[in-house]
Design an enzyme around this catalytic site. Structure first.
Site, PDB file in Angstrom:
ATOM      1  N   HIS A  66       0.875  -1.427  -0.180  1.00 38.53           N
ATOM      2  CA  HIS A  66      -0.423   0.047  -0.374  1.00 38.53           C
ATOM      3  C   HIS A  66       0.768   0.763   0.209  1.00 38.53           C
ATOM      4  O   HIS A  66       1.574   1.459   1.098  1.00 38.53           O
ATOM      5  CB  HIS A  66      -0.962   0.239   1.221  1.00 38.53           C
ATOM      6  CG  HIS A  66      -2.098  -1.389   1.559  1.00 38.53           C
ATOM      7  ND1 HIS A  66      -2.669  -2.203   1.309  1.00 38.53           N
ATOM      8  CD2 HIS A  66      -1.177  -2.676   2.147  1.00 38.53           C
ATOM      9  CE1 HIS A  66      -2.879  -2.627   1.569  1.00 38.53           C
ATOM     10  NE2 HIS A  66      -2.433  -3.437   1.949  1.00 38.53           N
ATOM     11  N   HIS A 282      -0.815 -12.119   3.884  1.00 42.62           N
ATOM     12  CA  HIS A 282      -0.422 -12.911   5.383  1.00 42.62           C
ATOM     13  C   HIS A 282      -1.336 -14.388   5.824  1.00 42.62           C
ATOM     14  O   HIS A 282      -0.227 -15.489   5.880  1.00 42.62           O
ATOM     15  CB  HIS A 282      -1.605 -11.764   5.594  1.00 42.62           C
ATOM     16  CG  HIS A 282      -1.378 -10.801   5.951  1.00 42.62           C
ATOM     17  ND1 HIS A 282      -0.078 -10.041   5.657  1.00 42.62           N
ATOM     18  CD2 HIS A 282      -2.282  -9.842   5.285  1.00 42.62           C
ATOM     19  CE1 HIS A 282      -0.383  -8.921   5.164  1.00 42.62           C
ATOM     20  NE2 HIS A 282      -1.047  -8.531   4.859  1.00 42.62           N
ATOM     21  N   ASP A 333       4.104  -3.947   1.451  1.00 43.58           N
ATOM     22  CA  ASP A 333       3.347  -4.077   2.668  1.00 43.58           C
ATOM     23  C   ASP A 333       2.891  -2.698   3.287  1.00 43.58           C
ATOM     24  O   ASP A 333       2.944  -2.058   3.014  1.00 43.58           O
ATOM     25  CB  ASP A 333       2.572  -4.366   3.368  1.00 43.58           C
ATOM     26  CG  ASP A 333       1.341  -5.009   4.283  1.00 43.58           C
ATOM     27  OD1 ASP A 333       0.905  -3.893   4.291  1.00 43.58           O
ATOM     28  OD2 ASP A 333       0.515  -5.405   5.313  1.00 43.58           O
TER      29      ASP A 333
HETATM   30 ZN    ZN Z   1      -2.164  -5.392   3.327  1.00 37.88          ZN
END
Ligand code: ZN
Length: 475
Positions: A66, A282, A333
């Site tokens: 992100h 994840h 991430d």
């Molecule tokens: Zn994420």
């Protein structure tokens, strides 16, 4: 738009090819950035190269980012007065930032994050993009405005982009309406599909041919089952990456169990026809039967060890997963510290702390990637994540061979951490004994983005980022 130099011929004293290290290697690249010929040994012609390297590796794909969260790095480490110092408390910091950003801020922050990824040795990124609208939830005049800002940042940096527009539609698995802070992310399925199509058109028109697009239903928390199934039906058998956050937090598991009747991975396995297009991001709390089914479905798992540690998510059962020869990729991430070495080191070290022994992942990772006898922990982890990353983004990458993109990395042989190391221990020097200042040159589909340890536009991108952060601080 930066005019990046496209290399056409790269030579190396030593290169890590599909079957191991080779000496005297020559790599020929066409105008599209694809490798058209690799030769090694006495037959290789070493003259006329654009660039010569001592050690050449395939570069790695970063499967989960992100980009805008780079602006939060180092800013969320003071205790919260509310005491909720967990993922959910961190999320409040993230919402606060997300709802402050203007389109030009998102472009500037993304450009810095992509530059840092390239400098870290990543050639491509799967951008899990969920900021779509104005903070009040109204569309921009051009609905894909923010996706296009991210794409412009990728084009400027030269990184290979796999754009993953996110469908986010509800606050929780109970179907509750999005919160005020989530208006910027939220879409009905129809609104999402319009936005997705515009993003795809822009990508095809304005980005290089190695760019691609997939879909990203955010999670079973943020997308209803009917929306998810309708989205999957809409794309049908089209072969594109499908990325989704799954089983990251125990509270999320409890909510999905309560409202859908099954744990998230199990629910997907039973309802969503999970296949090789899927990358489960994840999967922290997936149980062993679920892992077995995911491995049988040939999907990938995208691990983000630094972010998962930073947020206190928990530990993914990576030993079980590798024993099943599961496909494993790495993501940066939240972009708190963009570093291949740190991600892989943490992946191994957490297992050492648990197992109270050394070289825990070496035999497991080597079984997943090569028939060579395992030589070095660093090399096997690296090869595993390079192969897994390319697979999860469906990118012709991860191998230095004809037909693949010229996604390449020149390791800095002058770095102190590599003193007296040979090919068999070189990647241990990088992964276990150095910081991130190790990639010396990085190419993404032939674009020579990092030259002598620095992105070619570092000064401009950094200056723009500083202006952006100063402007945000004044608001
Ligand atoms: Zn994420």
């Amino acid at each position: 738009m930066v005019n990046l130099h496209h290399s056409r011929k790269i030579t190396a004293d030593h290169a890590l090819l599909e079957d191991g290290w080779h000496d005297r290697v020559s790599v020929m690249i066409d105008v599209h950035g694809d490798i058209v010929e690799v030769s090694s040994g006495p037959a290789a012609c070493m003259s006329g190269a654009d660039w010569h390297c001592r050690y050449l590796l395939p570069a790695m794909c970063n499967v989960h980012s992100h980009a805008f969260q780079r602006a939060l790095a180092g800013r969320t480490e003071t205790p919260r007065p509310s005491g909720d110092d967990n993922f959910w408390g961190w999320r409040e910091h993230m919402y606060q930032l997300a709802n402050t950003l203007q389109p030009e801020d998102i472009e500037s922050i993304s450009r810095l994050a992509f530059m840092e990824m390239l400098e870290a040795g990543f050639c491509a990124v799967g951008e899990f993009h969920y900021l779509h609208h104005q903070p009040n939830g109204h569309s921009y005049q051009h609905p894909a405005e923010l996706a296009e800002r991210v794409m412009a940042a990728a084009a400027d940096s030269g990184i290979g982009l796999c754009m993953l527009p996110v469908l986010y539609a509800q606050a929780d698995a109970d179907g509750s309406a999005p919160l005020a802070q989530q208006q910027r992310f939220s879409n009905s399925l129809d609104r999402y599909l319009t936005l997705w199509q515009q993003a795809e058109q822009c990508l095809r028109k304005q980005l290089p041919g190695d760019s691609s697009i997939g879909i990203a239903p955010h999670s079973l928390r943020a997308v209803s089952k009917s929306q998810l199934l309708a989205l999957l039906q809409h794309i049908g058998p089209r072969n594109m990456p499908i990325h989704m956050h799954v089983a990251e937090q125990t509270a999320e598991l409890a909510s999905v169990r309560q409202h859908l009747g099954l744990a998230p991975v199990q629910w997907l396995l039973e309802h969503a026809e999970v296949d090789q297009r899927w990358c489960m991001i994840h999967a922290t709390h997936a149980e062993s039967a679920e892992l077995q089914a995911l491995a049988s479905a040939a999907c990938s798992v995208g691990l983000c060890p630094q972010t998962e540690a930073n947020l206190g998510d928990g530990l993914f059962a990576v030993q079980d997963w590798l024993q099943l020869a599961g496909h494993t990729a790495i993501g940066s991430d939240s972009n708190i510290n963009i570093s291949i070495a740190e991600e892989l080191r943490l992946l191994e070290y957490t297992q050492r702390l648990l197992a109270q022994r050394r070289q825990v992942l070496l035999p497991l990772a080597s079984a997943a990637t090569t028939t060579d006898p395992p030589r070095s922990q660093g090399e096997q982890l690296y090869r595993m994540a390079v192969a897994g990353g390319a697979r999860a983004l469906q990118r012709r990458s991860g191998v230095i061979a004809s037909g693949y993109h010229a996604d390449l990395l020149h390791l800095d042989s002058r770095h102190d951490a590599l003193d007296n190391l040979d090919q068999n221990t070189l990647l241990d020097g990088w992964i276990f004994a150095s910081g991130r200042a190790m990639p010396r040159d990085v190419w993404s589909a032939g674009r020579h983005c990092v030259v002598n340890g620095q992105h070619v536009q570092r000064q401009q991108i950094q200056a723009q980022y500083r202006n952006t952060m100063n402007a945000i601080a004044r608001r």
